[in-house]
Motif scaffolding. Structure first.
Motif, short mmCIF file in Angstrom:
data_model
loop_
_atom_site.label_atom_id
_atom_site.label_comp_id
_atom_site.label_asym_id
_atom_site.label_seq_id
_atom_site.Cartn_x
_atom_site.Cartn_y
_atom_site.Cartn_z
N GLN A 15 0.84 -1.18 0.00
CA GLN A 15 0.00 0.00 0.00
C GLN A 15 0.88 1.24 0.00
OE1 GLN A 15 -2.99 -0.51 -0.58
NE2 GLN A 15 -3.15 -2.66 -0.07
N PRO A 16 0.49 2.30 -0.70
CA PRO A 16 1.33 3.50 -0.79
C PRO A 16 1.39 4.24 0.54
CG PRO A 16 -0.81 3.90 -1.78
CD PRO A 16 -0.77 2.44 -1.44
N ALA A 17 2.55 4.83 0.81
CA ALA A 17 2.71 5.62 2.04
C ALA A 17 2.14 7.02 1.86
CB ALA A 17 4.19 5.70 2.42
N ALA A 18 1.99 7.46 0.59
CA ALA A 18 1.47 8.80 0.32
C ALA A 18 0.85 8.81 -1.08
CB ALA A 18 2.58 9.84 0.41
N VAL A 19 -0.12 9.70 -1.29
CA VAL A 19 -0.75 9.89 -2.59
C VAL A 19 -0.89 11.38 -2.85
CG1 VAL A 19 -2.01 7.71 -2.57
CG2 VAL A 19 -3.08 9.75 -1.62
N LYS A 20 -1.02 11.73 -4.14
CA LYS A 20 -1.20 13.12 -4.53
C LYS A 20 -2.63 13.36 -4.97
CE LYS A 20 3.59 13.45 -6.21
NZ LYS A 20 4.43 13.63 -7.41
N VAL A 21 -3.26 14.39 -4.43
CA VAL A 21 -4.61 14.78 -4.79
C VAL A 21 -4.63 16.29 -4.96
CG1 VAL A 21 -7.03 14.82 -4.09
CG2 VAL A 21 -5.61 12.85 -3.52
N ASN A 22 -4.96 16.74 -6.18
CA ASN A 22 -5.00 18.19 -6.48
C ASN A 22 -3.68 18.87 -6.11
OD1 ASN A 22 -7.68 17.94 -7.34
ND2 ASN A 22 -8.45 18.26 -5.26
N ASN A 23 -2.57 18.24 -6.54
CA ASN A 23 -1.21 18.76 -6.30
C ASN A 23 -0.86 18.85 -4.81
OD1 ASN A 23 -0.72 19.12 -9.08
ND2 ASN A 23 -1.75 21.11 -9.05
N GLN A 24 -1.60 18.13 -3.98
CA GLN A 24 -1.32 18.10 -2.56
C GLN A 24 -0.99 16.68 -2.15
OE1 GLN A 24 -4.54 19.39 -0.07
NE2 GLN A 24 -3.39 19.23 1.83
N THR A 25 0.11 16.49 -1.40
CA THR A 25 0.54 15.17 -0.97
C THR A 25 -0.10 14.82 0.37
OG1 THR A 25 2.67 15.42 -2.10
CG2 THR A 25 2.52 13.72 -0.40
N LEU A 26 -0.78 13.67 0.40
CA LEU A 26 -1.42 13.19 1.62
C LEU A 26 -0.62 12.01 2.16
CD1 LEU A 26 -5.15 13.19 0.38
CD2 LEU A 26 -3.92 15.02 1.56
N GLN A 27 -0.29 12.05 3.44
CA GLN A 27 0.53 11.00 4.03
C GLN A 27 -0.15 10.27 5.18
OE1 GLN A 27 4.14 13.20 4.99
NE2 GLN A 27 5.14 12.44 3.14
N HIS A 28 -1.09 10.91 5.84
CA HIS A 28 -1.78 10.25 6.93
C HIS A 28 -2.61 9.09 6.37
CE1 HIS A 28 -4.60 9.57 10.27
NE2 HIS A 28 -3.70 10.16 11.03
N LEU A 29 -2.55 7.93 7.00
CA LEU A 29 -3.20 6.73 6.46
C LEU A 29 -4.69 6.93 6.22
CD1 LEU A 29 -1.51 3.79 8.43
CD2 LEU A 29 -1.19 4.46 6.05
N LEU A 30 -5.38 7.59 7.14
CA LEU A 30 -6.82 7.81 6.96
C LEU A 30 -7.08 8.73 5.78
CD1 LEU A 30 -9.64 7.27 7.96
CD2 LEU A 30 -9.41 9.19 9.56
N ASP A 31 -6.24 9.75 5.58
CA ASP A 31 -6.40 10.64 4.43
C ASP A 31 -6.15 9.89 3.12
OD1 ASP A 31 -6.94 12.76 6.11
OD2 ASP A 31 -4.84 13.44 6.21
N VAL A 32 -5.15 9.00 3.13
CA VAL A 32 -4.86 8.20 1.94
C VAL A 32 -6.04 7.28 1.62
CG1 VAL A 32 -3.39 6.36 1.01
CG2 VAL A 32 -2.37 8.27 2.27
N ALA A 33 -6.60 6.65 2.65
CA ALA A 33 -7.74 5.75 2.44
C ALA A 33 -8.94 6.51 1.90
CB ALA A 33 -8.10 5.05 3.76
#
Length: 392
Positions: free
Chosen positions: A69-87
């Motif tokens: 599973q990824p440790a971080a994802v990009k959404v609207n040029n913003q990097t999300l790292q918190h697991l709940l935010d990624v989910a």
């Protein structure tokens, strides 16, 4: 040949004993590999004409892929790292893909879509016979289905393993049949990376996991509904997907046979290949229900199907995202889903009357044939140097 473990335990620690152990260990490893190769080769040769079993054996040979599973994802040029935010980012994307596409289609073809309150267009077939309704399912059938569960099936939101259900089959078989509880309509989604940048949610495929018990009930419904449509000869013969004794091979053979027959009659074949975007996820629930009603399904049974597709939801298993409603599409990972989609797309060959239609699920091929120029067909007259010439 003595087993290497026996040699190991009998060894005194001397160099000679160690060399003897290595010799027989290597020989045993070689024999094991040869036996495995012979076993799989024999199974592959015996199932060369059975594509389903053939590829199942191939899957058993290959090692299971490791999905991280990824440790971080990009959404609207913003990097999300918190697991709940990624989910939540994954869940919003997976659910939003279908609704966004439906909204776009609605804006592009509003004049062609039915008005509010108007029944969706469908090719109706008269059925004067008695309406279809569910038959009682014997407890013995439920018990057999539970005992036949695949042990490597991952548990759904209820976290009940298939092994536990298999062991407890005699005790829980009786109360299974009935309406679908809400928990059974909740899917646990696992994002699987396809390719490309692993921080983009669009590069992931959602794998939907449903409770095992919901699949048991669905199998009973599927069997009765499939047998009914087979008895009524309702499903188009142009569909090769999700049907017994059909496969991609039979779909390809139909097309190749038509083209070959056309060539023997000096015809040219022009084809269009369609791959509908998010075909399963964008199915409007009201259309398949209307089609099932037109095909002879009784009102009481339709109520069950209405309950089946309504009030569904899903969450992503990374840190257990918030649950989102799923308002369209056939349930992914379900037993009934493929059959419901087949019913949904069943009328396509009747609508495309000017072309021959061949389908495998949502992959569709439309083609027409005409006389070739050499045979004096319509294409024989062409424009050459600003004037029409007859190539005959």
């Amino acid at each position: 040949m003595p087993h290497p473990c026996i040699l190991y335990f009998k060894s005194t620690g001397s160099i000679n004993d160690h060399c003897e152990y290595q010799k027989w260990r290597n020989a045993c490893t070689k024999q094991t590999k040869m036996a495995k190769a012979h076993y799989f080769n024999e199974n592959l040769n015996n199932n060369i004409s059975n594509p389903r079993n053939f590829w199942k054996i191939i899957s058993n040979i290959q090692s299971s892929p490791v999905h991280s599973q990824p440790a971080a994802v990009k959404v609207n040029n913003q990097t999300l790292q918190h697991l709940l935010d990624v989910a939540n980012a994954f869940n919003n994307y997976f659910v939003g893909c279908a609704t966004t596409l439906i909204a776009k289609l609605g804006n592009d073809t509003q004049s062609e879509r039915p008005h509010t309150g108007q029944a969706p267009p469908t090719v109706q077939r008269p059925y004067n016979a008695e309406k279809f309704s569910f038959r009682p399912v014997p407890v013995s059938v439920i018990t057999k289905l539970l005992r036949n569960q695949t042990m490597n099936y991952q548990s759904g939101p209820d976290q009940i393993p298939a092994m536990l259900l298999k062991i407890s089959a005699p005790a829980i078989s009786k109360p299974v049949a009935g309406y679908i509880p809400k928990l059974w309509k909740t899917a646990r989604v696992v994002p699987i990376h396809k390719s490309g940048d692993n921080t983009l949610v669009s590069n992931y495929r959602p794998i939907s996991l449903l409770p095992v018990m919901s699949k048991i009930l669905e199998k009973c419904v599927y069997t009765q509904l499939r047998d009914y449509y087979k008895y009524r000869n309702y499903l188009t013969p142009d569909q090769s997907g999700f049907r017994p004794n059909h496969s991609t091979t039979t779909a390809l053979l139909k097309v190749c046979n038509d083209i070959q027959a056309g060539m023997e009659q000096e015809n040219l074949t022009g084809a269009i290949f369609l791959d509908f975007d998010k075909a399963f996820d964008t199915v409007d629930h009201s259309i398949p229900l209307q089609k099932r009603k037109n095909s002879g399904i009784g009102d009481h049974t339709l109520t069950w199907f209405q309950s089946y597709v309504s009030d569904r939801s899903q969450y992503v298993s990374i840190s257990d995202s918030s649950s989102l409603p799923v308002t369209c599409g056939v349930p992914q990972g379900s037993i009934l889903g493929p059959l419901l989609f087949t019913i949904f797309i069943n009328d396509l060959p009747n609508v495309c009357k000017a072309s021959t239609v061949r389908m495998y699920a949502d992959d569709t091929n439309l083609y027409q044939q005409t006389k070739s120029p050499a045979a004096g067909g319509p294409a024989a007259r062409t424009i050459h140097r600003g004037r029409k010439v007859d190539q005959r």
